[in-house]
Scaffold this active site. Structure first.
Site, PDB file in Angstrom:
ATOM      1  N   CYS A  99       0.710  -1.266  -0.058  1.00 10.20           N
ATOM      2  CA  CYS A  99       0.046   0.046   0.146  1.00 10.20           C
ATOM      3  C   CYS A  99       0.810   1.448  -0.055  1.00 10.20           C
ATOM      4  CB  CYS A  99      -0.808  -0.233   1.155  1.00 10.20           C
ATOM      5  SG  CYS A  99      -1.885   1.453   1.367  1.00 10.20           S
ATOM      6  N   CYS A 194      -6.444  -3.645   6.806  1.00 14.10           N
ATOM      7  CA  CYS A 194      -7.602  -2.529   6.629  1.00 14.10           C
ATOM      8  C   CYS A 194      -8.812  -3.134   5.954  1.00 14.10           C
ATOM      9  CB  CYS A 194      -7.029  -1.364   6.035  1.00 14.10           C
ATOM     10  SG  CYS A 194      -6.462  -1.273   4.400  1.00 14.10           S
TER      11      CYS A 194
END
Length: 351
Positions: A99, A194
């Site tokens: 990410c 997440c």
């Protein structure tokens, strides 16, 4: 200075925005929408709907503009799909590294630059100029240090990123948030991946790729069948818990053979390695070190690190690592990150 702050809805990034606004900078808040969350998933992790609203409320309190950036397609391609591929192929991914490298400090940094702005985040790390180049350093608070996830940042990126909370301890960050009147001052830290909002990583992979999940055998290093499993995606090298095996001595996952749907287990010694290769290596300075260099090597985020010798391969895209002593749980797919004191030298994916 104009600064775009990546706000997850947590206390760290909200405090980063508060500190920068307090210094008089032109601060713009942005939250990345990385997935389409159902109501059932609310509140489980960063960037879920409740967190977006927390970020919006923090921006409102600080009097700064706030936007939501939809990065679902890019995040799915660069992070989620790779996460699933790794697990079903017997590797242990690190989605936070992906990410940061592929989304936050690539796509979002490009958007900040297009606005003539720097990019700030709530990461616990530091950037300093030393000896004519930018250096990525560990956080002042060792317990919160996140430099491990940032090894992919090079000289170009480090020139335009800020880590306002990197010099603070967590209690000081919460105190600054309270001083700024932020409702997230006592919000608990997010612990989950997440995008895994229901169940665990294994459940997520099974839901995303059911046709690629195969049950198989759990075997000893000598080839003795000890049990069965529901898929190699539920295991990682070095794992001890959750094997479902009886016996007088503890067993650990030694390796995963995805092609044969086989989990190989053995002793702690058999699950340890002192030599391994790293692929997809990157070097913060922009160039690999010459020859063999003595560095501290971390093979996972919470690993304190082990002294070892790192020798970059020709071209710098790979490296050979030799540790001073064997370490359990050197898992293919995970990041190995190299440190010289408090400085991040580089890192890559364990082969």
């Amino acid at each position: 200075m104009r600064i775009l702050v990546a706000m997850s809805g947590g206390v760290d990034s909200s405090t980063a925005a508060a500190l920068l606004a307090g210094e008089g900078h032109e601060v713009i808040g942005v939250t990345m929408r990385v997935a389409d969350y159902s109501d059932a998933a609310r509140g489980r992790s960063c960037c879920a709907p409740d967190d977006v609203e927390d970020a919006r409320a923090a921006a409102r309190r600080l009097g700064i503009p706030f936007y939501v950036a939809n990065v679902e397609a890019r995040f799915r391609e660069r992070v989620i799909d790779r996460f699933v591929d790794d697990y079903v192929e017997g590797r242990t991914p690190n989605p936070c590294v992906a990410c940061n490298t592929e989304v936050k400090f690539d796509w979002l940094l490009a958007r900040a630059r297009a606005l003539g702005a720097k990019l700030a985040t709530g990461h616990y790390a530091r950037v300093e100029e030393r000896g004519g180049r930018r250096r990525l350093l560990t956080a002042a608070d060792p317990a919160k240090d996140q430099s491990y996830f940032l090894y992919g940042l090079g000289q170009d990126a480090l020139g335009d990123v800020l880590f306002p909370v990197g010099a603070l301890a967590k209690p000081a960050v919460r105190a600054e948030a309270a001083r700024a009147g932020l409702a997230v001052a006592e919000k608990p830290d997010s612990q989950e991946i997440c995008f895994v909002t229901l169940g665990d990583a294994g459940d997520f992979v099974a839901l995303r790729a059911p046709a690629r999940v195969r049950p198989g055998e759990i075997v000893s290093t000598a080839g003795e069948v000890l049990g069965r499993h529901d898929g190699v995606h539920r295991f990682t090298v070095g794992q001890r818990r959750g094997l479902g095996l009886a016996g007088p001595a503890p067993r650990y996952v030694v390796r995963l053979d995805a092609a044969a749907a086989r989990v190989v287990v053995g002793s702690a010694e058999e699950a340890s390695r002192d030599r391994f290769e790293v692929r997809e290596a990157t070097w913060v300075s922009g160039a690999p070190p010459g020859g063999a260099v003595e560095l501290r090597v971390k093979v996972r985020h919470r690993h304190e690190g082990e002294r070892g010798t790192v020798r970059a391969r020709a071209g710098g895209a790979g490296a050979e690592v030799r540790l001073a002593r064997p370490v359990r749980g050197v898992a293919p797919g995970q990041a190995a990150v190299f440190y010289d004191g408090d400085e991040v030298v580089g890192g890559g994916r364990i082969a």
